[in-house]
Enzyme design. Structure first.
Site, PDB file in Angstrom:
ATOM      1  N   ASP A   1       0.811  -1.216   0.000  1.00  0.00           N
ATOM      2  CA  ASP A   1       0.000   0.000   0.000  1.00  0.00           C
ATOM      3  C   ASP A   1       0.844   1.266   0.000  1.00  0.00           C
ATOM      4  O   ASP A   1       1.997   1.285   0.435  1.00  0.00           O
ATOM      5  CB  ASP A   1      -0.963   0.006   1.191  1.00  0.00           C
TER       6      ASP A   1
ATOM      7  N   GLU B   1      -0.439  -2.291   5.233  1.00  0.00           N
ATOM      8  CA  GLU B   1       0.544  -2.164   6.323  1.00  0.00           C
ATOM      9  C   GLU B   1       0.445  -0.802   6.981  1.00  0.00           C
ATOM     10  O   GLU B   1       0.568  -0.686   8.205  1.00  0.00           O
ATOM     11  CB  GLU B   1       1.964  -2.396   5.793  1.00  0.00           C
TER      12      GLU B   1
END
Length: 459
Positions: free
Chosen positions: A121, A188
């Site tokens: 991400d 994350e």
């Protein structure tokens, strides 16, 4: 002569075994002589040459990821590309594990199982690097706001190195035995990706790893170097919201109110004593109030004020102590102001807890030695722990007790590092709109390091 002695020792034919230190030195001499006879003093020369040859492919992949970032829990296209890269190499691939998580399995006979993780991400940041491949992506965040999107934490590097290592290991199946578990992890940055993948059966639907390893780029380390830490490496991370209540009124008549702005200010100051006076100075901890909001106008005392905090610690005991002390301080300040119990501050932990990353000491020592052999002692650094957070720690906190290790990968161009060391440049940190890794030495070093580590664990 030393070959004869070593052979006799290994066959159990020697009548007197040399001391372990002498035996280790003898083995090293044999390795050095073998390297000399084979025409190189670097046993990783072939790997390095292969990584350099593969760099053009990896650079294109890196630029693709950098140009097409996706926010946490939105990694649809990124995960699809990650899955495609693994399928091309012969991995058995499962998508949509814990959201957009990707799991690739490659079996190669009997042996250990090694999990290699990369996070996918990006962050809601407008990029300001000036790079020709800078992200111009905008999207809607969870609140519906239009935001820029940028890989400002290096996850594009992580995915590229992950792919490069997978490509090298697929080519070298004659050099290892066991099972590879390559996972692409979502979210994350929101602290939820590892938790979601584990909850969706990562350790029940797929092979349980004997080891789990990952890397993270460093915005303060020169590209071409890696950093290692045994034990606690990254911290517990909690996000906390505190609502301070009061009784509003006219700013000209403060005696008729219970001013929550003043109470919130007292709480902010009092919270500084949690670390400085209530915890052992030998226990690292952070209590930061990063946001305070209350009121609408200078002559109006509001009814409540909102505080937002981040808490950092390493051990579970210190984490619990910090939370308890914050609640006690909030109640104490409210009580001293004469508020009733139903008006005491509301203290809430968000469901975004990230546990500390504890690098297994034995695994850390083993991999650090591999890095020293592969990259050189001058490029393998011992680093201090940091109070940043990483949900990679969750993979080692299940009942399976998997040994985990995360290392730092230098990402700063050599000339920029030199300028920063002489005070001529302020390096942008991770999560900064100007963060721009030096791609070639960062990626090639990462692929060599990760591949060498996995080969050693599966030899």
């Amino acid at each position: 002569m030393k070959y004869l002695i070593l052979t006799a020792v290994l066959l159990g034919c020697a009548t007197a075994l040399p001391a372990q230190g002498a035996l280790d030195a003898l083995k090293q001499e044999v390795r050095e002589d073998h390297a000399f006879l084979s025409g190189t003093d670097d046993p990783y020369a072939g790997l390095k040459a292969s990584v350099r040859k593969d760099y053009a492919y990896l650079e294109d992949l890196y630029r693709h990821y950098h140009l097409h970032p996706e926010l946490s829990f939105q990694e649809a296209a990124t995960s699809k590309r990650m899955a495609e890269e693994l399928r091309l190499l012969g991995f058995e691939v499962t998508e949509r594990v814990g959201g957009y998580g990707v799991v690739g399995i490659m079996r190669n006979g009997e042996g250990p199982t090694v999990l290699v993780r990369a996070d996918m991400d990006a962050l809601p940041i407008v990029e300001d690097t000036g790079l020709p491949y800078a992200s111009t992506v905008t999207t809607k965040d969870d609140a519906g706001n239009e935001v820029g999107v940028m890989h400002a934490c290096g996850h594009d590097i992580h995915m590229t190195v992950w792919t490069g290592a997978a490509r090298q290991l697929a080519e070298r199946k004659d050099q290892w035995k066991g099972t590879l578990v390559f996972i692409g992890q979502p979210a994350e940055e929101r602290g939820g990706g590892a938790k979601a993948m584990l909850a969706d059966g990562l350790y029940t639907r797929f092979p349980i790893p004997d080891y789990a390893i990952a890397l993270h780029v460093s915005a303060g380390m020169e590209a071409g170097k890696v950093g290692c830490r045994s034990g606690y490496s990254l911290a517990n991370v909690d996000m906390m919201d505190i609502t301070v209540y009061g009784q509003g009124g006219h700013g000209a008549y403060p005696h008729t109110t219970k001013d929550p702005v003043l109470l919130a200010s007292r709480i902010v100051v009092a919270l500084q004593t949690v670390v400085s006076r209530e915890l052992s100075p030998l226990e690292p901890a952070v209590v930061t109030v990063g946001s305070i909001h209350g009121g609408t106008k200078g002559n109006v005392i509001p009814n409540q004020v909102q505080l937002e905090l981040t808490l950092r610690s390493y051990t579970d005991e210190v984490r619990a102590a910090i939370i308890e002390k914050i609640k006690r301080i909030c109640q104490g300040v409210a009580m001293s102001a004469g508020l009733q119990a139903n008006q005491y501050p509301k203290v809430e932990l968000r469901d975004e807890f990230t546990p500390a990353t504890f690098n297994d000491p034995e695994l850390a020592q083993r991999v650090q030695q591999v890095f020293t052999d592969a990259l050189g002692k001058e490029h393998t650094l011992a680093v201090d722990p940091v109070m940043g957070g990483e949900d990679f720690g969750r993979y080692g906190r299940t009942e399976e007790k998997v040994p985990i290790f995360m290392f730092w990968l230098g990402a700063v161009a050599k000339e920029q590092m030199a300028a920063a060391e002489r005070g001529a440049l302020q390096l942008p940190s991770l999560h900064n709109s100007g963060f721009a890794p030096d791609p070639e030495p960062t990626i090639t070093t990462g692929v060599v390091a990760m591949t060498a580590a996995v080969l050693d664990l599966l030899k």
